[in-house]
Design an enzyme around this catalytic site. Structure first.
Site, short mmCIF file in Angstrom:
data_model
loop_
_atom_site.label_atom_id
_atom_site.label_comp_id
_atom_site.label_asym_id
_atom_site.label_seq_id
_atom_site.Cartn_x
_atom_site.Cartn_y
_atom_site.Cartn_z
CD GLU A 158 -3.20 -0.82 2.08
OE1 GLU A 158 -4.36 -1.09 1.74
OE2 GLU A 158 -2.90 -0.42 3.22
CD GLU A 234 -4.28 -5.74 2.92
OE1 GLU A 234 -5.06 -5.01 3.58
OE2 GLU A 234 -3.04 -5.69 3.02
#
Length: 584
Positions: A158, A234
């Site tokens: 991320e 995710e």
């Protein structure tokens, strides 16, 4: 050997379209003797892949070390995945977030303020390359094109939420390839145009992280990844908890509907989490977006498989969804059974302030050092100096990270807590011995405060004048559970810490247990020497999970380090986990 590749619209396994149905299972949050059980339960829910992060700071607690033993045996974990007939995704970071202490970055790495954090900086990159080389020595032989289970390896984590240093990402990808990783590489970002643009590089497949709104979010991902398979790597099917808040839960029906939408769109998925596990020891991270919020010990995450490895309603709801698209195994895990109960008195107090030298080694510092300047870097330290003056005054610190309990001539004066932005209190007398017990409650794992120092920041002052000449005792927490009093002693009534206590508890056979800490204050617990983690009356978490492999038939020893006040010095084990109140 099998071949795994990225096609125009799908992942391809030996040239045929293949959908990844993955679940996150962090080997470092699960007792290693339970890995096979958790992997099998993922298979029985209908998943075909296991995903895991790799925590740099756990494998390398000190410079020049790399531990692959016991619960950090990544090679064994990947072998167990393969033996279960499943595939694997490895996400080595170097930054992992994961609500893990410092986001996985070793604190020792950032002692030097010139070392960059998550950017193209020579000292940082040199350390990262050394770390990744060690990881890939383990992972490379387990790649699918060598007969192993590993399908994908992720670059960073991320990154678009943190920075946009493309040169840094490219250096990580290049080193990954140079280290023998031949399977496809991925990045993951939250599906906003800004984050996907900042956190990705050409030649590395983009994936997204989100918990709802699949159609809209996949459309944004597709705009930035025009070809190849869509993947939510995710899918947030639960959430984490921090001390002083509520226990987070999500609707099984809503989460299952979100999974259904992903599969209906043809996307691959990784459930975050399939099984959360536990932040054993002192491994929990923290958030700080203006208020410091340390994470609790449980990482249950309201996942399909709960902290003790039992299926939840979400497990069965997800299995039903997967069965609409793919064949699932015939059998399901049995439901949870009540855990054995037992209790015993806590006894044999060993008080830190009575003989501190038994808990560590004093060292002198003219200026009050931060924890990061000490070797080894402590999680708990006692600071001592002598105050001389002609009047009571105000003791002030630059900043407390994260909790400081102040004693004057052996009497507790008060506690300063970072989350309350406290850094000063009144001293009742002008002359005497000043002791300060400082606790690191977990390093920030997300955002710009990653890598910050712990302890007392900016020194101390009295009457506005600097206090110098400090004795510092880093508490050796590995040694603490073995400390014993000179004579056996019973305890009657409430107890004030800091104090070490122990209890003997009997069980007929090894079993998962739940230790009730509701009448305790704040501290740490060990069961037969195994570090269970932190407890805190603040909640929401009330029970500590004890994994079955550390429990013996017959007598077992519980050791508790109480830092605050314990209302009822007794060890009680209850049938069910008590993770706290929810918003509902």
């Amino acid at each position: 050997m099998p071949e795994f590749a990225i096609g125009e619209t799908d992942f391809l396994l030996d040239g045929q379209p293949f959908r990844i149905l993955s679940g996150a299972l962090h080997y470092f949050r699960v007792h290693p003797d339970l890995w096979a059980d958790r992997i099998d339960k993922a298979r029985r829910m209908g998943l075909n892949t296991i995903e895991t992060y790799v925590p740099w700071n756990a494998h390398a607690p000190e410079p020049g070390t790399f531990d692959l033993s016991g619960g950090l045996d990544l090679d064994r974990f990947l072998r167990l995945v393969a033996e279960a007939g499943m595939y694997a995704i490895v996400r080595p970071g170097p930054y992992i977030c994961a609500e893990w202490d410092n986001g996985g970055l070793p604190a020792w790495l950032l002692r030097d303020p010139s070392v960059g954090v998550r950017r193209y900086e020579p000292k940082y990159l040199a350390a990262v390359r050394e770390y990744l080389t060690r990881v890939y020595e383990v992972v490379a032989p387990h790649q699918i094109d060598r007969g192993g289970p590993v399908l994908l390896v992720q670059v960073e984590n991320e990154y678009g939420a943190f920075g946009d240093d493309k040169r840094y990402l490219e250096a990580l990808a290049e080193h990954t390839r140079a280290s023998g990783i031949t399977v496809p590489l991925t990045t993951v970002d939250q599906p906003t145009p800004e984050m996907l643009e900042a956190g990705s590089i050409d030649g590395v497949h983009r994936t997204a992280s989100f918990g709802s709104g699949a159609e809209e979010r996949l459309a944004i991902l597709r705009a930035h990844q025009p070809t190849g398979p869509l993947m939510c790597s995710e899918f947030w099917n639960g959430w984490f908890d921090h001390w002083g808040a509520h226990h987070h839960t999500t609707s099984a029906a809503d989460a299952a509907a979100g999974l259904d939408a992903l599969l209906a769109a043809g996307a691959s998925v990784n459930l975050y989490m399939f099984h959360g596990g536990t932040n054993f020891g002192l491994t929990n991270g923290a958030n700080d977006k203006g208020v410091y919020q340390p994470l609790v010990t449980s990482y249950d995450y309201d996942a399909p498989l709960d902290e003790a490895g039992d299926p939840t309603p979400k497990y069965h709801a997800f299995r039903d969804v997967i069965a609409r698209y793919h064949k699932v195994p015939d059998s399901v895990p049995p439901p949870a059974r009540p855990a054995p109960t037992s209790e015993g008195p806590l006894r044999d107090p060993v008080r830190l302030l009575d003989a501190p030298a038994e808990w560590g080694t004093w060292e002198f510092h003219e200026e009050l050092p931060v924890f990061d300047a000490l070797t080894p870097m402590p999680r708990l330290a006692l600071l001592r100096t002598t105050v001389t003056g002609d009047r009571p005054g105000v003791l002030a610190f630059g900043e407390v990270r994260d909790r400081a309990t102040v004693f004057f001539d052996g009497e507790r004066v008060g506690t300063l807590q970072r989350d309350h932005h406290e850094r000063a209190l009144a001293l009742p007398r002008a002359r005497g011995e000043l002791l300060v017990l400082v606790e690191d409650q977990g390093r920030v794992d997300y955002g710009p405060r990653i890598g910050e120092a712990k302890g007392i920041i900016g020194g101390a002052s009295l009457h506005g004048a600097p206090l110098t000449g400090w004795d510092v005792l880093p508490v050796d927490l590995d040694k603490v559970p073995s400390l014993r009093p000179t004579a056996a002693t019973t305890v009657d009534g409430p107890v004030a810490g800091p104090v070490l206590l122990r209890a003997d508890v009997d069980f007929a056979a090894p079993a998962d247990l739940f230790l009730d800490t509701g009448e305790w204050g704040k501290g740490l617990a060990w069961f037969n020497g195994f570090p269970l983690g932190r407890y805190w009356r603040r909640g929401p978490q009330r029970t500590l999970y004890v994994p079955r492999p550390v429990v013996r038939a017959g007598a077992n020893e519980l050791v508790v380090l109480e830092l605050d006040t314990m209302l009822d010095p007794a060890a009680r084990f209850v049938p069910r986990p008590l993770l706290g109140h929810t918003e509902a």
